[in-house]
Design an enzyme around this catalytic site. Structure first.
Site: not given
Length: 261
Positions: A50-52
Site C-alpha cells: 500500500f502506498e502509505a
C-alpha cells in the site's frame, strides 16, 4: 450463470490475473478488492503493498477505503511509510503495479490527470497520479483496470500520467530511465487485453461470452490487435460473487458503481 454487475466482473477478472507468491502494489478500490479475492481463492500468499507504506497486511478489519487507511497496516510484515513503499519497487520487490485511470492508449500509457481544455484550465479534472506514475515506472508489470468505454480507450492521450510503452518504440522505456517490463494486462468488464511483444500495441485476449471482437472494437478508439488464441472470459460463480459481496466489499463502496452508457 448468476447475475453480476460490471465492476464485480472487473474485480473477478483482475483476481484471475494475479498469481500466488507474488507482490502487487495496489491502487485504491477495485485493485484492492481483486487482490483480496485472489487471496481468498487461488493466491493465498499474494502480498499487497500500500502506498502509505505497508507490505503484507492482514485485512481482517475490513476493506481499506484508501491506500492510506489504517486498516492497510493491520499486522503488516513491513510498515515504513510512503518513501519505504516506493523504495521497495525501486529495488525490484513488486511484481505488479495494479492501477486505474481515466484514459488509456494503444501503448498502455495512462491519463488520470485531466480531459478537455488545458492542464491549467481543464474541463474535467481527475485525482492525478497519486503513486500511479511511480508504480508504472518501477514495478515489473503494470495491470490497468477500468470500464470498457470508448471515451477511455483513446488514440491519443491529452496527458500522460503513468508511463506505458510511450510511442511504442522498442527502447522507449529504457531511454526514459524507468524500470520493469511495462504494461501487462488491461482488465475491463467485457474484455481482457494484453500487448503484442513485437509492436507493443494493445491486443484483445479474451471477450465476455456472447460478445465478438467487433463488439469490443466499437468501444475502442484505436485499432486493436486480435490474439490468434482469442478466448472467452471466465465468469464469476455464485461463490465468487459471495466472496466479492460479503467478504471483499460488503458495503458496496466500489462494486455497486454504474458504468455510464
Amino acid at each position: 450463470m448468476p447475475d453480476y454487475g460490471p465492476f464485480e466482473m472487473i474485480a473477478y477478472a483482475g483476481s484471475k490475473v494475479l498469481e500466488d507468491e507474488t507482490v502487487v502494489f495496489v491502487g485504491t478500490g477495485l485493485p484492492i478488492i481483486a487482490s483480496l479475492h485472489a487471496q481468498l481463492t487461488h493466491a493465498p500468499q499474494l502480498q499487497m503493498i500500500f502506498e502509505a507504506g505497508s507490505l503484507g497486511a492482514q485485512l481482517d478489519q475490513g476493506l481499506p477505503l484508501s491506500v492510506g487507511d489504517t486498516k492497510a497496516f493491520r499486522k503488516a510484515l513491513y510498515a515504513k511509510g510512503l518513501c519505504g513503499a516506493f523504495e521497495l519497487t525501486q529495488r525490484g520487490y513488486s511484481d505488479y503495479a495494479f492501477i486505474g485511470g481515466a484514459e488509456i492508449d494503444m501503448y498502455g500509457n495512462l491519463n488520470s490527470t485531466f480531459q478537455g481544455g488545458t492542464y491549467s484550465e481543464s474541463k474535467v479534472r481527475f485525482p492525478g497520479s497519486g503513486g500511479a506514475g511511480a508504480m508504472s515506472a518501477n514495478c515489473e508489470k503494470t495491470i490497468a483496470i477500468m470500464a470498457l468505454e470508448k471515451r477511455r480507450f483513446t488514440e491519443k492521450l491529452q496527458f500522460v500520467t503513468s508511463i506505458g510503452y510511450g510511442d511504442g518504440s522498442p527502447d522507449y522505456r529504457e531511454k526514459a530511465g524507468v524500470y520493469g517490463s511495462g504494461p501487462y494486462r488491461v482488465i475491463t468488464n467485457e474484455a481482457l487485453f494484453g500487448y503484442d511483444k513485437d509492436t507493443r500495441r494493445m491486443m484483445l485476449l479474451e471477450v465476455l461470452p456472447g460478445l465478438t471482437p467487433a463488439d469490443i472494437q466499437e468501444k475502442v478508439g484505436f485499432e486493436l490487435l486480435i490474439s490468434p488464441d482469442l478466448k472467452e472470459m471466465a465468469e464469476p460463480t455464485e461463490e465468487d460473487l459471495r466472496l466479492l459481496r460479503d467478504e471483499c466489499d460488503p458495503d458496496g463502496y466500489f462494486l455497486k458503481r454504474v458504468v455510464k452508457k
